[in-house]
Design an enzyme around this catalytic site. Sequence first.
Site, mmCIF file in Angstrom:
data_model
loop_
_atom_site.group_PDB
_atom_site.id
_atom_site.type_symbol
_atom_site.label_atom_id
_atom_site.label_comp_id
_atom_site.label_asym_id
_atom_site.label_seq_id
_atom_site.Cartn_x
_atom_site.Cartn_y
_atom_site.Cartn_z
ATOM 1 N N ASP A 55 0.827 -1.207 0.000
ATOM 2 C CA ASP A 55 0.000 0.000 0.000
ATOM 3 C C ASP A 55 0.866 1.264 0.000
ATOM 4 O OD1 ASP A 55 -2.072 1.932 0.692
ATOM 5 O OD2 ASP A 55 -3.240 0.220 1.444
ATOM 6 N N THR A 94 -7.005 3.759 -2.067
ATOM 7 C CA THR A 94 -6.707 2.359 -1.769
ATOM 8 C C THR A 94 -7.703 1.375 -2.393
ATOM 9 O OG1 THR A 94 -5.565 2.914 0.260
ATOM 10 C CG2 THR A 94 -6.510 0.711 0.145
ATOM 11 N N ASN A 115 -12.643 5.237 -2.058
ATOM 12 C CA ASN A 115 -12.764 4.530 -0.781
ATOM 13 C C ASN A 115 -14.175 4.678 -0.230
ATOM 14 O OD1 ASN A 115 -10.151 3.641 -0.759
ATOM 15 N ND2 ASN A 115 -9.415 5.114 0.749
ATOM 16 N N LYS A 178 -5.517 -4.410 5.648
ATOM 17 C CA LYS A 178 -6.805 -3.702 5.556
ATOM 18 C C LYS A 178 -7.877 -4.592 4.940
ATOM 19 C CE LYS A 178 -4.675 0.790 4.571
ATOM 20 N NZ LYS A 178 -4.580 1.891 3.586
ATOM 21 N N ASP A 179 -9.097 -4.427 5.386
ATOM 22 C CA ASP A 179 -10.195 -5.222 4.825
ATOM 23 C C ASP A 179 -10.380 -4.951 3.327
ATOM 24 O OD1 ASP A 179 -11.396 -2.672 5.056
ATOM 25 O OD2 ASP A 179 -12.949 -3.314 6.457
ATOM 26 N N ARG A 180 -10.374 -3.665 2.942
ATOM 27 C CA ARG A 180 -10.645 -3.363 1.526
ATOM 28 C C ARG A 180 -9.592 -3.945 0.594
ATOM 29 N NH1 ARG A 180 -9.787 1.333 4.308
ATOM 30 N NH2 ARG A 180 -8.125 2.771 3.743
ATOM 31 N N HIS A 312 1.150 8.171 5.536
ATOM 32 C CA HIS A 312 0.132 9.119 6.016
ATOM 33 C C HIS A 312 0.555 9.801 7.311
ATOM 34 C CE1 HIS A 312 -2.986 8.524 3.115
ATOM 35 N NE2 HIS A 312 -3.052 7.218 3.315
ATOM 36 N N ASP A 353 -1.200 -0.141 -4.704
ATOM 37 C CA ASP A 353 -2.554 0.313 -5.020
ATOM 38 C C ASP A 353 -2.581 1.767 -5.473
ATOM 39 O OD1 ASP A 353 -1.721 1.113 -2.492
ATOM 40 O OD2 ASP A 353 -3.742 1.071 -1.644
ATOM 41 N N HIS A 495 -2.331 10.680 -0.680
ATOM 42 C CA HIS A 495 -2.329 10.396 -2.108
ATOM 43 C C HIS A 495 -3.750 10.661 -2.578
ATOM 44 C CE1 HIS A 495 -4.376 6.776 -0.736
ATOM 45 N NE2 HIS A 495 -3.477 6.774 0.233
HETATM 46 ZN ZN LIG Z 1 -3.722 2.590 -0.191
#
Ligand SMILES: [Zn+2]
Length: 561
Positions: A55, A94, A115, A178-180, A312, A353, A495
Amino acid sequence: MEKPSVKLKYLSATLATALCLVAAGTGLAQNSAPPVQKVTAATPAPKLVVMIAVDQFSADLFAEYRGHFTGGLARLASGVVFPSGYQAHGATETCPGHSTILTGNHPAHTGIVANNYFDLSVTRDDKRVYCAEDESVAGTTSKSGAYAPSVKHLLVPTLGDLMKVRDPEAQVVSVSGKDRSAIMMGGRQADELMWLAPTGLASYRGTTLSPTAQQASAAVAAAINQPRPGLTLPADCAARDIAIPVGDKGATVGTGRMARDAGDFRRFMASPEADGAVLATAAALRQARKMGEGSSTDLLIVGLSATDYVGHSTGTEGSEMCLQMAGLDRELGDFFARLDATGIDYVVALTADHGGHDLPERNRQNAWPDAQRVDKALDPEAMGKAVAEKLGLPQPLLYGDGGDYYLAKTLTAAQRKAALAELLPRLRAHPQVEAVATREELDAHPISKRAPDSWTLLDKLRASYNPQRSGDFIIALKPRVTPIPEAGVGYVATHGSVWDYDRRVPILFWRKGLAGFEQPNAVMTVDIMPTLASVIGLPVDASKIDGRCLDLLSGPETSCR
Ligand SMILES: [Zn+2]
């Protein structure tokens, strides 16, 4: 380079012990290395595909650290390397980014446009919809921890879904921070799918983790609940160890060492420890399920999220990212070593991503005096309120998240026209706005077939535009405008823009015996799925994807069938 983390070793050792992760235990370990067979067009399909998404691992980060890698990333950098891969679309977030990697489709077709997007027709009060939730579940909201995770918004099949159609015995496992990430790469048919949580590992509501996943979850939870002392900064990170003031409360970033208190999940996630936990879990599940050891080709999907949390919370150019790159490289090296010890013929693909961009405060110190934070007046709520008051229109008038802005559904056609006539010129005149595209413009614009380094702004926005889910208009900010109005704890840089620092990502392939080469021309993450499908002999209907097969065999032979 010094080893970056004692606790990391502790975690790996804990998981390894708990899960009997010893290479010899597979029964496939080889005592003496046979000569490496060169991969040719006649080489049988590999038994295991390992897809890794890191990521926020931008092409810029890959270039900056490439010379320092000695572990897993050094191995991949010796394989087939596309240093100018593109998440070609404009909404470089993401969820959209992960949705392109194993579907071969742009977000316009995966349906994962952001997202979070707005669906003003949902019955619950919260009209915001998280990309990987089922908003029809009673009692949910789009907020973290309050939604029901779901794959329902993904409109196209993943590589794993297609592998299952061909061969129901093929195993698909997806593990991510992460879930996504786990969901958008894993698709609908994954045998096991999970992500990191403060309690260890989590999956869809109502599912029970497998015994191996439960063991891994307990080990991860134990690691989170251990405090972590600061890491030792490797010598080659010293030049980046400079404090950068952010905000007006005396906070700085740039000199962090990743120390944390017991149970501090946020800091756990922003460290190589989180990536180590995901990789150890993936290795344990592979071993327990004997993936790559049967007659089928299996798919192991790994989402490594720590680089994004580091980006981040502290930006891309400080001591923190330097520690993260060293740790990621080492964790990947350990993971590959475990796979090597099994003797399984596996192919690895690694990408990201989206890219990333440093915080404006450091950019201003490092030769980019014009870097800035976004004007609060561009916030959809604030702008909607101002325009509604001026025109006497009902409120709330405007909803938005990221670049997508939605007008209230309750407006009459005349009110809608009046609102747009006020909003669009106001936005276009704003000094931080590069362009505003309306849904009418995007509806009329075809998805570009050109190489992604020559795309127009409208091409980029179109590739992440879906008429059912995108806004009534989409705003692109000027380059180097960070869309965080004020730096806060854990959130100083991001981003999501249409610019290449957020679009360009490395795309790397490695397989034992596969001759490496470098192709600097622009390719896309939507090319990964058809490329891997060809490697495993899985037919893909070219009319149903946006990507193309990348030929991984240097010379006249081709891996594209
Ligand atoms: Zn991401």
